[in-house]
Design an enzyme around this catalytic site. Structure first.
Site, PDB file in Angstrom:
ATOM      1  CE  LYS A 159      -9.376 -10.585 -11.230  1.00  0.00           C
ATOM      2  NZ  LYS A 159      -8.169 -10.724 -10.926  1.00  0.00           N
ATOM      3  CE  LYS A 161      -7.195 -13.645 -14.954  1.00  0.00           C
ATOM      4  NZ  LYS A 161      -6.747 -11.723 -14.550  1.00  0.00           N
ATOM      5  CG  ASP A 189      -8.138  -8.548 -14.666  1.00  0.00           C
ATOM      6  OD1 ASP A 189      -8.434  -7.997 -15.897  1.00  0.00           O
ATOM      7  OD2 ASP A 189      -7.940  -9.918 -13.522  1.00  0.00           O
ATOM      8  CD  GLU A 217      -9.616  -7.259 -11.396  1.00  0.00           C
ATOM      9  OE1 GLU A 217      -8.347  -7.154 -11.725  1.00  0.00           O
ATOM     10  OE2 GLU A 217      -9.374  -8.431 -10.797  1.00  0.00           O
ATOM     11  CG  ASP A 242      -4.475  -5.326 -11.616  1.00  0.00           C
ATOM     12  OD1 ASP A 242      -3.521  -5.008 -11.072  1.00  0.00           O
ATOM     13  OD2 ASP A 242      -4.113  -6.217 -11.892  1.00  0.00           O
ATOM     14  CE  LYS A 266      -3.507  -8.454  -9.410  1.00  0.00           C
ATOM     15  NZ  LYS A 266      -3.317  -8.906 -10.460  1.00  0.00           N
ATOM     16  CB  SER A 294      -1.841 -12.359  -5.719  1.00  0.00           C
ATOM     17  OG  SER A 294      -3.003 -13.547  -5.543  1.00  0.00           O
TER      18      SER A 294
END
Length: 352
Positions: A159, A161, A189, A217, A242, A266, A294
């Site tokens: 994942k 960022k 994300d 995301e 998200d 989450k 999370s």
């Protein structure tokens, strides 16, 4: 069996290395631990981590909600009225989703300990779990090194960022792709870091370059649902909500209005396991798959999310690497590369 007491404790847990996103850089997490005690002495535990930039919850606010309206709503009630107790948590105050999540987790934990079964058994299944590993925002060169190490450590899904500097994002993914096999899946994300038209342009360029992106995301601001739909309708890569998703009402609007392709659940955003289950079921009824995610959280609350994910059939993706960023070793769940093993002890697996 009466819930006799609710107690809280605050402690900070340092991270092994700083965690960087488009929204913040964290070097430690604040952990608010909550304990529920039954009249027979059984204790259930939950936890919450404040995230001002996402939930708006502070440590002080979480503590005030737990020791104020939530404690008043629960202490003196019968744990055998489990569903009623869950409803009392959600209705005793407005907002405060992190505090609600912490005590929702503790209530599930203590009830399962009373029944002497693991949380996953109470929820109804124990599917195998794997997790992606997060690559924080940095220079393209540093992100490529981090990605390569994660793959060497056994992670087949990363994942990544992005969003802090959109002009650099293509270079970041190019650098990562240059050092890892094409068989390794990438998820991006953006943490609300792009504008809608900019997001479409960037994603289409990534598609043309064949970066093999599984999904992206929250490319735009959480409040900008029209912008989110604009992106979803104009790119082939699946788009996941998200920061646009907190409640069951949010989930219903997002999936019935076709604003997105996927949802990221989450516990800290939605208020706990009970609300997460409802969100996943709403999405399932509308043909939208979910991921369990999370924040930077303690192992206990991530483990609770993992039990939920192992049981709900509509949770198809897993992002549960937060404990691996902490300076302390995970206790109520274990990792072997990307594989997660849940505790078979009663509740979440904590022993007091």
């Amino acid at each position: 069996m009466i819930i006799q007491d609710l107690q809280i404790k605050r402690r900070n847990i340092p991270l092994r290395v700083p965690f960087k996103t488009a929204l913040r850089t964290a070097t430690e997490i604040e952990n608010i631990e909550v304990s529920l005690t039954l009249e027979n002495g059984i204790i259930g535990q939950g936890a919450a981590a404040p995230t001002f930039v996402i939930t708006g919850d502070s440590s002080e606010g979480i503590e005030a909600a737990l020791t104020g309206p939530i404690k008043t709503a629960l202490v003196g009630t019968d744990i055998n009225g489990f569903q009623t107790a869950l409803q009392r948590i959600q209705t005793c105050c407005v907002g405060n989703t992190s505090a609600k999540a912490a005590v929702d987790i503790a209530l599930h934990d203590v009830y399962c300990k009373l029944l002497n079964i693991p949380l996953y058994a109470f929820l109804g299944d124990k599917r195998a779990l794997t997790t992606c590993m997060t690559v924080g925002v940095d220079t393209p060169e540093k992100m490529a090194l981090d990605a390569k190490k994660s793959v060497e450590d056994g992670f087949q899904t990363l994942k990544v960022k992005v969003g802090a500097n959109p002009q650099l994002d293509i270079a970041r993914i190019e650098a990562i792709r240059s050092v890892i096999p094409n068989t390794v899946m990438l998820r991006l994300d953006a943490n609300q870091g792009w504008k809608p038209k900019q997001a479409v342009q960037l994603i289409k360029e990534m598609e043309e370059k064949q970066f093999h992106i599984e999904f992206i995301e929250q490319p735009v601001a959480g409040y900008d649902l029209d912008g989110l739909k604009f992106v979803t309708e104009r790119v082939a890569t699946p788009i996941m909500a998200d920061e646009s998703l907190f409640s069951t009402k949010d989930a219903f609007k997002l999936v019935t209005g076709h604003y997105i392709d996927l949802l990221n659940i989450k516990l800290m955003k939605c208020g706990g396991i009970s609300q997460a289950w409802s969100i996943a079921s709403i999405a399932e009824a509308n043909g939208v798959a979910c991921m369990i995610g999370s924040m930077m959280e303690p192992t206990l609350s991530v483990a609770a999310a993992a039990h939920f994910a192992a049981a709900h059939p509509n949770v198809k993706y897993f992002d549960l690497d937060a404990p691996l960023w902490l300076s302390e070793e995970p206790d109520v769940m274990t990792y072997k590369g990307e594989n997660i093993q849940l505790s078979d002890l009663p509740g979440i697996g904590s022993v007091l």
